[in-house]
Design a protein around this motif. Sequence first.
Motif, PDB file in Angstrom:
ATOM      1  N   VAL A  10       0.852  -1.189   0.000  1.00  0.00           N
ATOM      2  CA  VAL A  10       0.000   0.000   0.000  1.00  0.00           C
ATOM      3  C   VAL A  10       0.893   1.246   0.000  1.00  0.00           C
ATOM      4  O   VAL A  10       1.692   1.448   0.913  1.00  0.00           O
ATOM      5  CB  VAL A  10      -0.966  -0.003   1.207  1.00  0.00           C
ATOM      6  N   ASP A  11       0.746   2.040  -1.067  1.00  0.00           N
ATOM      7  CA  ASP A  11       1.628   3.189  -1.290  1.00  0.00           C
ATOM      8  C   ASP A  11       0.870   4.480  -0.933  1.00  0.00           C
ATOM      9  O   ASP A  11       0.049   4.959  -1.707  1.00  0.00           O
ATOM     10  CB  ASP A  11       2.056   3.177  -2.767  1.00  0.00           C
ATOM     11  N   VAL A  12       1.160   5.021   0.254  1.00  0.00           N
ATOM     12  CA  VAL A  12       0.406   6.209   0.670  1.00  0.00           C
ATOM     13  C   VAL A  12       0.899   7.497  -0.002  1.00  0.00           C
ATOM     14  O   VAL A  12       0.173   8.491  -0.016  1.00  0.00           O
ATOM     15  CB  VAL A  12       0.351   6.381   2.215  1.00  0.00           C
ATOM     16  N   ALA A  13       2.098   7.476  -0.572  1.00  0.00           N
ATOM     17  CA  ALA A  13       2.537   8.659  -1.340  1.00  0.00           C
ATOM     18  C   ALA A  13       1.647   8.789  -2.580  1.00  0.00           C
ATOM     19  O   ALA A  13       1.170   9.878  -2.920  1.00  0.00           O
ATOM     20  CB  ALA A  13       4.006   8.539  -1.732  1.00  0.00           C
ATOM     21  N   ALA A  14       1.383   7.658  -3.231  1.00  0.00           N
ATOM     22  CA  ALA A  14       0.507   7.649  -4.414  1.00  0.00           C
ATOM     23  C   ALA A  14      -0.927   7.999  -4.020  1.00  0.00           C
ATOM     24  O   ALA A  14      -1.609   8.742  -4.721  1.00  0.00           O
ATOM     25  CB  ALA A  14       0.559   6.279  -5.092  1.00  0.00           C
ATOM     26  N   ALA A  37      -1.883   9.871  -1.557  1.00  0.00           N
ATOM     27  CA  ALA A  37      -1.980  11.282  -1.138  1.00  0.00           C
ATOM     28  C   ALA A  37      -1.920  12.251  -2.319  1.00  0.00           C
ATOM     29  O   ALA A  37      -2.447  13.364  -2.255  1.00  0.00           O
ATOM     30  CB  ALA A  37      -0.838  11.600  -0.155  1.00  0.00           C
ATOM     31  N   LYS A  38      -1.285  11.821  -3.390  1.00  0.00           N
ATOM     32  CA  LYS A  38      -0.994  12.722  -4.511  1.00  0.00           C
ATOM     33  C   LYS A  38      -2.215  13.442  -5.083  1.00  0.00           C
ATOM     34  O   LYS A  38      -2.202  14.672  -5.207  1.00  0.00           O
ATOM     35  CB  LYS A  38      -0.241  11.965  -5.607  1.00  0.00           C
ATOM     36  N   PRO A  39      -3.296  12.715  -5.444  1.00  0.00           N
ATOM     37  CA  PRO A  39      -4.460  13.435  -6.000  1.00  0.00           C
ATOM     38  C   PRO A  39      -5.066  14.452  -5.039  1.00  0.00           C
ATOM     39  O   PRO A  39      -5.805  15.345  -5.462  1.00  0.00           O
ATOM     40  CB  PRO A  39      -5.464  12.322  -6.310  1.00  0.00           C
ATOM     41  N   GLY A  82       4.793  12.595   0.409  1.00  0.00           N
ATOM     42  CA  GLY A  82       5.648  12.042   1.462  1.00  0.00           C
ATOM     43  C   GLY A  82       6.410  10.852   0.945  1.00  0.00           C
ATOM     44  O   GLY A  82       7.087  10.946  -0.078  1.00  0.00           O
ATOM     45  N   HIS A  83       6.260   9.731   1.629  1.00  0.00           N
ATOM     46  CA  HIS A  83       6.990   8.515   1.287  1.00  0.00           C
ATOM     47  C   HIS A  83       5.996   7.370   1.064  1.00  0.00           C
ATOM     48  O   HIS A  83       4.830   7.494   1.396  1.00  0.00           O
ATOM     49  CB  HIS A  83       7.958   8.148   2.405  1.00  0.00           C
ATOM     50  N   VAL A  84       6.498   6.248   0.553  1.00  0.00           N
ATOM     51  CA  VAL A  84       5.627   5.109   0.242  1.00  0.00           C
ATOM     52  C   VAL A  84       4.818   4.668   1.471  1.00  0.00           C
ATOM     53  O   VAL A  84       3.618   4.414   1.384  1.00  0.00           O
ATOM     54  CB  VAL A  84       6.465   3.934  -0.308  1.00  0.00           C
TER      55      VAL A  84
END
Length: 340
Positions: free
Chosen positions: A293-297, A299-301, A306-308
């Motif tokens: 699960v990539d929280v940087a991705a 958060a982007k929209p 931040g970080h993964v």
Amino acid sequence: MSISLSNEKLAAAAVLAELLVPGRRVCLTTHVNPDGDGLGSEVGLAHLLKARGVDVLIANPTVTPARFEFLMRSLPKVDRSAEAVKTLRGADVIVVLDISDLSRLGMLSQTVAERGVPVACIDHHVSPGTLPPGPHYVDPSAAATGELVSEIALANRWPLTAEVARALYVAIMTDTGGFRFSNTRPRTLRIAAELLETGLDPESIYLDVYANAPAGRPRLLAEALQTLVVEEDVGLAWVTVPPGAVERHKVTVDDLDGIVEFPRSIAGVRLAMLFREMSQGRVKVSLRSVGDVDVAAFAKPFGGGGHVHASGVALPGSLPEVQATILAAARDYLRGVPRG
Ligand code: AMP
Ligand code: MN
Ligand code: MN
């Protein structure tokens, strides 16, 4: 030196050494609500440069949390937010640490954007960056910006004094959650070992950072944990800071650091969140994840980053509104990531 540095990194470190020389007024800055990595990296670099005779000041967009003041004490000319813009206006070179995005410099963003002086960047965030031009020393695989400042010192053979090492150790220790998070690489520990070789006492640093809290910190933690919600089917868990609780417990937002690790600690949870109201009708969401699960991705929209495995967003709206938006998006997102 126990770590190897690529030719690219050696060249980037040399470019910084040429820029940060006596005769130039150097101003260091980091992101709003500075953490141990932002502050430790600044203080470490400030001592490194001071030892070389460079006129260096730290100017941050928001105040230093109480738990990191012990680091700043030995630097007499640390500017706080009120004078920070003035300090930046007098600088010949600006060094931005632990962030690549102009917007996260808060009240200093505009000044940094408009100064027209070189803006160097030392950072480990996953971000294309929106800073004005200047030399970059950026490596998203580093656990902490403190690792990168250590590399720059080692590459240039700048001596690691006890003061430098302590600040950089704080930077790395805090961003790795005490050398526990997935960003802790063999290289991270080699660099930390290099810092400890100067004779640092790791326990006293741990006590300064983590065992010097106001009583309100555990009391607020207890209140926040009461709000825990777990959705086992998708692997989502979150806690919410009750509105007004920070003020009521006479603490600051820095005292919330680490709370999001509790929802993350639950078996089967893949995405953990902490919601809190900010000033000006906005809500901050801290995001932590495990595995794929990539929280940087994620958060982007929403304009965050931040970080993964550790990111954040700040969204306009009321707490229930932002919570509804983010939780719906999180459920969707998690359904699209197969369980490993
Ligand atoms: P936090 O949840 O505040 O501890 O932040 C976790 C990570 O996300 C850090 O690397 C922050 O720099 C990053 N981050 C937090 N808030 C934001 C934001 N509003 N925009 C971009 N990045 C953020
Ligand atoms: Mn940071
Ligand atoms: Mn960092």
